[in-house]
Design a protein around this motif. Sequence first.
Motif, PDB file in Angstrom:
ATOM      1  N   GLY A   1       0.819  -1.209   0.000  1.00 24.18           N
ATOM      2  CA  GLY A   1       0.000   0.000   0.000  1.00 24.18           C
ATOM      3  C   GLY A   1       0.851   1.257   0.000  1.00 24.18           C
ATOM      4  O   GLY A   1       1.985   1.270  -0.492  1.00 24.18           O
ATOM      5  N   TRP A   2       0.299   2.315   0.563  1.00 24.57           N
ATOM      6  CA  TRP A   2       0.978   3.610   0.547  1.00 24.57           C
ATOM      7  C   TRP A   2       1.700   3.842   1.859  1.00 24.57           C
ATOM      8  O   TRP A   2       1.125   3.665   2.939  1.00 24.57           O
ATOM      9  CB  TRP A   2      -0.031   4.732   0.304  1.00 24.57           C
ATOM     10  CG  TRP A   2       0.586   6.105   0.273  1.00 24.57           C
ATOM     11  CD1 TRP A   2       0.625   7.009   1.268  1.00 24.57           C
ATOM     12  CD2 TRP A   2       1.268   6.697  -0.828  1.00 24.57           C
ATOM     13  NE1 TRP A   2       1.277   8.143   0.886  1.00 24.57           N
ATOM     14  CE2 TRP A   2       1.687   7.976  -0.418  1.00 24.57           C
ATOM     15  CE3 TRP A   2       1.563   6.272  -2.121  1.00 24.57           C
ATOM     16  CZ2 TRP A   2       2.385   8.838  -1.249  1.00 24.57           C
ATOM     17  CZ3 TRP A   2       2.259   7.140  -2.942  1.00 24.57           C
ATOM     18  CH2 TRP A   2       2.655   8.392  -2.514  1.00 24.57           C
ATOM     19  N   THR A   3       2.943   4.228   1.756  1.00 24.29           N
ATOM     20  CA  THR A   3       3.742   4.589   2.930  1.00 24.29           C
ATOM     21  C   THR A   3       3.810   6.105   3.015  1.00 24.29           C
ATOM     22  O   THR A   3       4.223   6.750   2.038  1.00 24.29           O
ATOM     23  CB  THR A   3       5.151   3.999   2.837  1.00 24.29           C
ATOM     24  OG1 THR A   3       5.054   2.576   2.711  1.00 24.29           O
ATOM     25  CG2 THR A   3       5.963   4.359   4.070  1.00 24.29           C
ATOM     26  N   PRO A   4       3.370   6.706   4.117  1.00 23.37           N
ATOM     27  CA  PRO A   4       3.389   8.184   4.199  1.00 23.37           C
ATOM     28  C   PRO A   4       4.775   8.742   3.939  1.00 23.37           C
ATOM     29  O   PRO A   4       5.789   8.247   4.449  1.00 23.37           O
ATOM     30  CB  PRO A   4       2.925   8.462   5.629  1.00 23.37           C
ATOM     31  CG  PRO A   4       2.147   7.254   6.024  1.00 23.37           C
ATOM     32  CD  PRO A   4       2.815   6.104   5.339  1.00 23.37           C
TER      33      PRO A   4
ATOM     34  N   VAL B   1      -3.901  12.741  -1.063  1.00 25.47           N
ATOM     35  CA  VAL B   1      -4.509  12.083  -2.220  1.00 25.47           C
ATOM     36  C   VAL B   1      -4.473  10.569  -2.068  1.00 25.47           C
ATOM     37  O   VAL B   1      -5.463   9.869  -2.335  1.00 25.47           O
ATOM     38  CB  VAL B   1      -3.793  12.523  -3.516  1.00 25.47           C
ATOM     39  CG1 VAL B   1      -4.296  11.707  -4.705  1.00 25.47           C
ATOM     40  CG2 VAL B   1      -4.012  14.006  -3.766  1.00 25.47           C
ATOM     41  N   ALA B   2      -3.334  10.018  -1.635  1.00 26.78           N
ATOM     42  CA  ALA B   2      -3.198   8.566  -1.540  1.00 26.78           C
ATOM     43  C   ALA B   2      -4.037   7.991  -0.407  1.00 26.78           C
ATOM     44  O   ALA B   2      -4.633   6.909  -0.552  1.00 26.78           O
ATOM     45  CB  ALA B   2      -1.734   8.192  -1.345  1.00 26.78           C
ATOM     46  N   ILE B   3      -4.122   8.715   0.706  1.00 27.81           N
ATOM     47  CA  ILE B   3      -4.812   8.148   1.865  1.00 27.81           C
ATOM     48  C   ILE B   3      -6.299   8.473   1.838  1.00 27.81           C
ATOM     49  O   ILE B   3      -7.146   7.591   2.032  1.00 27.81           O
ATOM     50  CB  ILE B   3      -4.161   8.670   3.165  1.00 27.81           C
ATOM     51  CG1 ILE B   3      -2.717   8.155   3.255  1.00 27.81           C
ATOM     52  CG2 ILE B   3      -4.960   8.222   4.378  1.00 27.81           C
ATOM     53  CD1 ILE B   3      -1.941   8.705   4.438  1.00 27.81           C
ATOM     54  N   ASP B   4      -6.643   9.726   1.579  1.00 24.55           N
ATOM     55  CA  ASP B   4      -8.050  10.128   1.659  1.00 24.55           C
ATOM     56  C   ASP B   4      -8.836   9.768   0.403  1.00 24.55           C
ATOM     57  O   ASP B   4      -9.966   9.270   0.491  1.00 24.55           O
ATOM     58  CB  ASP B   4      -8.143  11.642   1.912  1.00 24.55           C
ATOM     59  CG  ASP B   4      -7.502  12.029   3.246  1.00 24.55           C
ATOM     60  OD1 ASP B   4      -7.396  11.140   4.111  1.00 24.55           O
ATOM     61  OD2 ASP B   4      -7.113  13.199   3.415  1.00 24.55           O
ATOM     62  N   GLU B   5      -8.275  10.039  -0.776  1.00 25.41           N
ATOM     63  CA  GLU B   5      -9.023   9.832  -2.015  1.00 25.41           C
ATOM     64  C   GLU B   5      -8.877   8.404  -2.539  1.00 25.41           C
ATOM     65  O   GLU B   5      -9.858   7.800  -2.981  1.00 25.41           O
ATOM     66  CB  GLU B   5      -8.569  10.836  -3.078  1.00 25.41           C
ATOM     67  CG  GLU B   5      -8.828  12.289  -2.691  1.00 25.41           C
ATOM     68  CD  GLU B   5      -8.432  13.250  -3.792  1.00 25.41           C
ATOM     69  OE1 GLU B   5      -8.130  12.762  -4.904  1.00 25.41           O
ATOM     70  OE2 GLU B   5      -8.413  14.474  -3.552  1.00 25.41           O
ATOM     71  N   LEU B   6      -7.663   7.878  -2.515  1.00 27.82           N
ATOM     72  CA  LEU B   6      -7.432   6.547  -3.069  1.00 27.82           C
ATOM     73  C   LEU B   6      -7.532   5.430  -2.034  1.00 27.82           C
ATOM     74  O   LEU B   6      -7.499   4.254  -2.406  1.00 27.82           O
ATOM     75  CB  LEU B   6      -6.066   6.485  -3.755  1.00 27.82           C
ATOM     76  CG  LEU B   6      -5.856   7.492  -4.891  1.00 27.82           C
ATOM     77  CD1 LEU B   6      -4.457   7.329  -5.495  1.00 27.82           C
ATOM     78  CD2 LEU B   6      -6.911   7.323  -5.965  1.00 27.82           C
ATOM     79  N   ALA B   7      -7.644   5.771  -0.768  1.00 27.64           N
ATOM     80  CA  ALA B   7      -7.781   4.780   0.316  1.00 27.64           C
ATOM     81  C   ALA B   7      -6.652   3.759   0.286  1.00 27.64           C
ATOM     82  O   ALA B   7      -6.879   2.545   0.315  1.00 27.64           O
ATOM     83  CB  ALA B   7      -9.139   4.094   0.234  1.00 27.64           C
TER      84      ALA B   7
ATOM     85  N   ALA C   1      -4.152   3.734   2.597  1.00 23.77           N
ATOM     86  CA  ALA C   1      -3.489   3.741   3.902  1.00 23.77           C
ATOM     87  C   ALA C   1      -3.563   2.368   4.550  1.00 23.77           C
ATOM     88  O   ALA C   1      -4.089   2.191   5.640  1.00 23.77           O
ATOM     89  CB  ALA C   1      -4.122   4.800   4.797  1.00 23.77           C
ATOM     90  N   ARG C   2      -3.050   1.362   3.856  1.00 23.78           N
ATOM     91  CA  ARG C   2      -3.000   0.004   4.364  1.00 23.78           C
ATOM     92  C   ARG C   2      -1.669  -0.608   3.984  1.00 23.78           C
ATOM     93  O   ARG C   2      -0.987  -0.145   3.064  1.00 23.78           O
ATOM     94  CB  ARG C   2      -4.142  -0.827   3.778  1.00 23.78           C
ATOM     95  CG  ARG C   2      -5.516  -0.479   4.318  1.00 23.78           C
ATOM     96  CD  ARG C   2      -6.600  -1.069   3.437  1.00 23.78           C
ATOM     97  NE  ARG C   2      -6.674  -0.381   2.150  1.00 23.78           N
ATOM     98  CZ  ARG C   2      -7.416  -0.796   1.138  1.00 23.78           C
ATOM     99  NH1 ARG C   2      -8.102  -1.913   1.234  1.00 23.78           N
ATOM    100  NH2 ARG C   2      -7.452  -0.113   0.018  1.00 23.78           N
ATOM    101  N   ALA C   3      -1.314  -1.665   4.700  1.00 26.32           N
ATOM    102  CA  ALA C   3      -0.033  -2.301   4.412  1.00 26.32           C
ATOM    103  C   ALA C   3      -0.015  -2.888   3.010  1.00 26.32           C
ATOM    104  O   ALA C   3       0.980  -2.781   2.285  1.00 26.32           O
ATOM    105  CB  ALA C   3       0.262  -3.383   5.450  1.00 26.32           C
TER     106      ALA C   3
END
Length: 358
Positions: A123-126, A135-141, A143-145
Amino acid sequence: MPAATKDAVLGSAVDLAREVAIELAEDPADVGEYLGLVVEGERLVSHRFASTARGYRGWEWTVTVARVPRGRTATVCEAELLPGPDAILGRPWLPWSERIRPGDIGPGDVVPFRADDPRLEPGWTPTGDPELDDVAIDELALARARVLSPQGRDEAAERWYRGPHGPTSAGSLASAAACHSCGFLVPLQGSLGTVFGVCANQWSPDDGTVVSLDHGCGAHSETDAEATSTDWPAADPLIDELSLELVQLSTPAPGRATGTVTDEQASADAATAEDPTADESTADAVTDAVTDAATADAPTDDEPTADAATDRDAAPSADAGTSPDDVTAADDVTPGDATPDEAPTSADEQPARPDPEP
């Protein structure tokens, strides 16, 4: 290595091997007849017994015995149930990740962790950048491993679309409208939302499940509603320009009029078009011609036979004896000057009607 020879001490230990096989089996009746021995090596022999246990047809109870050098006592090395040449075997062993099927996981069951699952990707690493992280966490969801990989997304879409909640199910084929126009459909986010949504109708058999947009059921929100007019223009018809259709043209029957315009008729039409006053005279001429043709075709009692007509046509003596002066005189005679004696005697010889005044 020299070939092993039979051992008299080990070969005679059949009773000992049967006792061990009976102890190993759940039921003494599961140990059948003696099948013989196999020399495994120097001072090493295996005795075999048929298995009569349910589900183990063709299997053999195998008891291996051995002895020490110069020994006179057989010792049991191992005993087991082995498949014979005609044994019914199970399927090859598969790992759990390939053997598991939908519905196998029950309450309390836990699937082992699979680090190399091809259906997932990291997933996305901050990163600390607010623009990228938002954009990656709020819009694309993201925020997971791990999140769905393209392979996992494609497999899910194929499975959902071909399953009981796709357009090919029996309920969908019997429905009158699709889910994309239903008010109870909750669209999904992302690329899967272009094809799927979640049903939120408690009366529907698909309530709480993912359905395709072209799926349908009898609990549609607009069932039996009157069709409303739309501002969208009607779609143009689709014309197939790639297929060729062969048409068999019917030929006219022999003797039937083909509708060909003759030169005389074409000349008459041209004259009528040039002289508007000639319409009435042309109509009268056509009427007379039709009347004459009907009279000529109608059979009468006084009509001459075919032989008489042939003799009359074959004897042109009266016409041949007519001089050019007589023809000119006949042309100068008007219909009003004809005497009763000179009146025509047949319908074919009736004088032509005078042209009407313009």
